[in-house]
Design an enzyme around this catalytic site. Structure first.
Site, short mmCIF file in Angstrom:
data_model
loop_
_atom_site.label_atom_id
_atom_site.label_comp_id
_atom_site.label_asym_id
_atom_site.label_seq_id
_atom_site.Cartn_x
_atom_site.Cartn_y
_atom_site.Cartn_z
CG LEU A 115 -0.40 -2.38 -7.53
CD1 LEU A 115 -1.88 -2.35 -7.90
CD2 LEU A 115 -0.14 -3.59 -6.61
N GLY A 116 3.98 -1.84 -9.72
CA GLY A 116 4.97 -2.06 -10.78
C GLY A 116 4.66 -1.39 -12.10
CB ALA A 119 8.99 -2.17 -13.56
CB ALA A 120 4.54 -2.78 -16.44
CG ASP A 160 9.26 -3.29 -9.29
OD1 ASP A 160 9.58 -4.05 -8.36
OD2 ASP A 160 8.58 -2.26 -9.14
O1 PMV Z 1 6.41 0.61 -5.18
P1 PMV Z 1 7.17 0.01 -6.31
O2 PMV Z 1 6.31 -0.78 -7.24
O3 PMV Z 1 7.96 1.06 -7.06
O4 PMV Z 1 8.22 -1.04 -5.68
C1 PMV Z 1 9.42 -0.62 -5.06
C2 PMV Z 1 10.16 -1.78 -4.46
C3 PMV Z 1 11.37 -1.38 -3.60
O5 PMV Z 1 11.90 -2.57 -3.03
C4 PMV Z 1 10.96 -0.45 -2.48
C5 PMV Z 1 12.46 -0.69 -4.42
C6 PMV Z 1 13.22 -1.61 -5.38
O6 PMV Z 1 13.90 -1.07 -6.24
O7 PMV Z 1 13.16 -2.85 -5.24
#
Ligand code: PMV
Length: 327
Positions: A115-116, A119-120, A160
């Site tokens: 759910l990011g 990044a947040a 993200d």
């Molecule tokens: O699971 P998360 O929130 O870390 O999302 C990863 C998304 C991916 O496409 C698998 C990796 C990316 O860098 O976009």
């Protein structure tokens, strides 16, 4: 650069990926939305040249001249603390400063379930520390947050961080940027958290291996993923939820094909679809983590009750249109 203030704060939202995860790492398209779950970071200067980090995630740590002391939390805590420390030190070195800062991070985004939250965390930390020196610049914060996130997950698409900074619903292509999507009515999605934590880096590596061993097949799958994304954009624009649901199922099948699903994820998808969801798919890196389901209003109670019987967590969410907020 001189100080503008001695304390600051920033808050950044988590996200869901509606379409295109993993393929986005290889230049394919993705559709993302930021959600009404956030991380808030408060920063204030201290006089002892130490970076002290405390969080409601149950982790506390301290860095002095890059020497780390773990005060609370296990092995996993170090990963999160290191990420926050990298964000802080990267901004400070950019501003030619060697200051002590106390950081208080408050999160309502479940950690490590797609759910990011990472990044947040980067976005809010970079924004709060940089606000000590100058007016926030969203583009700069975004680029810096992606750079910091890549220290942990080196092939990150950056999607993200973009959605966390700019908010709303967006169509994203790595290295090209994003377009905001104006939907007629936001699709009402439910998140199901399997409570199985995952490592994004490991799953991205797994897909890289799959791609290396199946070069031609991967090209086909990527082009299929792009078509799904384009059709999904049209369906969001026309408010065609039936089609959108079908596309979510199709996207989930693609993600299973490249090996990033998990039996708990497939179970959650099945429960949703069998009980009336128009579509469901994993969201984020997979290998555990969360799914999203598009459920007609009249079927919602039934799906939610089945989900709970299976001990998964149901998180109703709204899209967030604010993105990064600085104080
Ligand atoms: O699971 P998360 O929130 O870390 O999302 C990863 C998304 C991916 O496409 C698998 C990796 C990316 O860098 O976009």
């Amino acid at each position: 650069m001189s100080l503008r203030k001695t304390s600051a704060a920033a808050s950044a939202p988590g996200k869901i990926i509606l379409f295109g995860e993993h393929f986005v790492v290889y230049g394919s398209h993705a559709i993302l939305a930021s959600i009404n779950k956030r991380i808030k970071v408060n920063v204030c200067l201290n006089k002892n040249h130490t970076i002290n980090i405390i969080s409601n995630l149950g982790i506390v740590g301290s860095y002095k001249d890059s020497e780390f002391t773990l005060i609370k939390g296990g092995k996993k805590a170090k990963q999160i603390l290191d990420l926050i420390f990298k964000c802080v030190s990267s901004v400070l070195s950019e501003r030619n400063q060697n200051l002590g800062i106390n950081i208080n991070l408050i999160s309502d985004i479940p950690y490590g379930v797609g759910l990011g939250s990472s990044a947040a965390c980067c976005v809010a930390t970079v924004a709060a520390v940089d606000s000590l020196f100058r007016e926030p610049n969203r583009q700069w914060i975004c680029v810096k947050a992606v750079e910091c996130e890549r220290l942990v997950h080196k092939n990150s698409s950056g999607a993200d961080c973009y959605i966390s900074v700019f908010g709303g619903l967006m169509y994203y292509v790595k290295d090209e940027g994003f377009k905001k999507i104006k939907s007629k009515n936001d699709p009402t999605l439910v998140i199901v958290n399997t409570r199985m934590k995952h490592s994004t880096g490991d799953l991205v590596s797994l897909v890289k291996n799959f791609r290396d061993q199946n070069v031609l097949l991967f090209i086909d799958l990527t082009s299929h993923a792009d078509t799904i994304c384009e059709q999904a954009l049209a369906s969001i624009n026309n408010g065609n939820e039936k089609k959108l649901g079908e596309l979510m199922n199709e996207n989930h099948a693609l993600l299973r094909h490249i090996g990033v699903s998990h039996r708990k994820i497939d179970r959650a998808v099945q429960i949703c679809v069998r009980n009336g969801a128009l579509g469901a798919k994993l969201t984020g890196a997979g290998g555990g983590g969360s799914i999203i389901a598009l459920i007609p209003h009249e079927k919602k109670m039934r799906v939610i009750s089945e989900i709970k019987k299976n001990r998964f967590e149901c998180i109703p969410v709204k899209f967030d249109y604010n993105g990064l907020i600085t104080y």
